[in-house]
Design a protein around this motif. Structure first.
Motif, mmCIF file in Angstrom:
data_model
loop_
_atom_site.group_PDB
_atom_site.id
_atom_site.type_symbol
_atom_site.label_atom_id
_atom_site.label_comp_id
_atom_site.label_asym_id
_atom_site.label_seq_id
_atom_site.Cartn_x
_atom_site.Cartn_y
_atom_site.Cartn_z
ATOM 1 N N THR A 120 0.833 -1.186 0.000
ATOM 2 C CA THR A 120 0.000 0.000 0.000
ATOM 3 C C THR A 120 0.877 1.248 0.000
ATOM 4 O O THR A 120 2.004 1.225 0.499
ATOM 5 N N GLU A 122 -0.314 3.889 1.518
ATOM 6 C CA GLU A 122 -0.692 4.524 2.782
ATOM 7 C C GLU A 122 0.367 4.248 3.846
ATOM 8 O O GLU A 122 1.103 3.261 3.764
ATOM 9 N N ARG A 123 0.405 5.105 4.860
ATOM 10 C CA ARG A 123 1.334 4.913 5.958
ATOM 11 C C ARG A 123 0.549 4.869 7.267
ATOM 12 O O ARG A 123 -0.389 5.642 7.468
ATOM 13 N N TYR A 124 0.955 3.983 8.158
ATOM 14 C CA TYR A 124 0.194 3.709 9.375
ATOM 15 C C TYR A 124 1.041 3.900 10.626
ATOM 16 O O TYR A 124 2.248 3.654 10.624
#
Length: 252
Positions: A120, A122-124
């Motif tokens: 992904t 996205e970064r979490y």
């Protein structure tokens, strides 16, 4: 039947599942869907051990963005509104993801995917692997763990939950030797069950971060996060505690 007995039976599936993963990933998806359809994993929905990883995450990331790999139905993760910014659950079983979506919780999204190859942009703030890695081979588990830091925010951490550390010694070894830094190891026990452990992992170059600050003095904090603030120091004496209704207890 007790939850401890059902968990013990579930762990007997590790060997055939790992064989299926190596030989036929498509069959593995069918296998997991059949188990969820038959209600084999329904007992997990009543377990309240999901409080422990959330409490851990909150020590470094208030209102985090969470990626849950191998999330199952996610029913036993107490995602109370306001406690997280966003939650994304990934599981190989479309049946499990269907049940997770049906919960209708705000600020959540779900995806059917193989966690071994999931990627992904996205970064979490936190990536959860709750009782997941021992359904992979040791090599696959190590490779997965090494890939995950690329999906983290600067303050991000990986939380790996192992149920019955005695029976999963080889995977505890994988966690400790995969090349990531173990910043915290929290032993726990679920009721009368066996010893559980939560491992908090980070990039090797983040091992010396203290209260959100890196070795060079820069702040490892996501500026987009409205709660807290850059460089806000966490209470070093804070300990992870389960919620009032959770049977999970940290072992002194």
């Amino acid at each position: 039947m007790t939850n401890a007995f059902l968990r013990a039976v579930a762990h007997l599936f590790r060997i055939p599942v790992r064989v299926l993963i190596r030989s036929n990933p498509r069959m593995n998806s069918v296998w997991w869907n059949a188990q969820y359809r038959l209600g084999f994993w329904r007992y997990l929905d009543g377990m309240s051990d999901g409080e422990m990883p959330l409490s851990l995450i909150e020590t470094w990331a208030p209102r985090p963005a969470i990626l849950d790999l191998g999330c199952g139905t996610s029913v036993n993760l107490p995602l109370a509104p306001g406690r997280y910014r966003h939650y994304h659950g990934v599981d190989l079983s479309s049946r499990a993801i269907e049940a997770a979506r049906a919960l209708g919780r705000p600020d959540t999204s779900f995806e059917v995917a193989d966690i071994r190859t999931f990627d992904t942009a996205e970064r979490y703030d936190a990536i959860l692997l709750r009782e997941v890695i021992y359904y992979l081979t040791e090599d696959e588990s190590a490779a997965l763990l090494r890939r995950l830091p690329a999906m983290l925010t600067p303050r991000g951490r990986i939380v790996v939950q192992i149920y019955d550390v005695t029976r999963a010694e080889e995977f505890v070894r994988v966690i400790r030797t995969c090349g990531l830094s173990v910043t915290e190891e929290v032993p726990a026990r679920l009721g009368d069950g066996p010893a559980v452990a939560f491992f908090v992992l980070t990039r090797p170059d983040d091992a010396e971060r203290v209260d959100g600050r890196a070795r060079d003095g820069s702040v490892g904090w996501d500026p987009a996060e409205p709660t807290g603030g850059p460089g806000r120091a966490a209470d070093p004496a804070a300990r992870v505690r389960p919620g009032p209704a959770a049977p999970t207890t940290a072992v002194p």
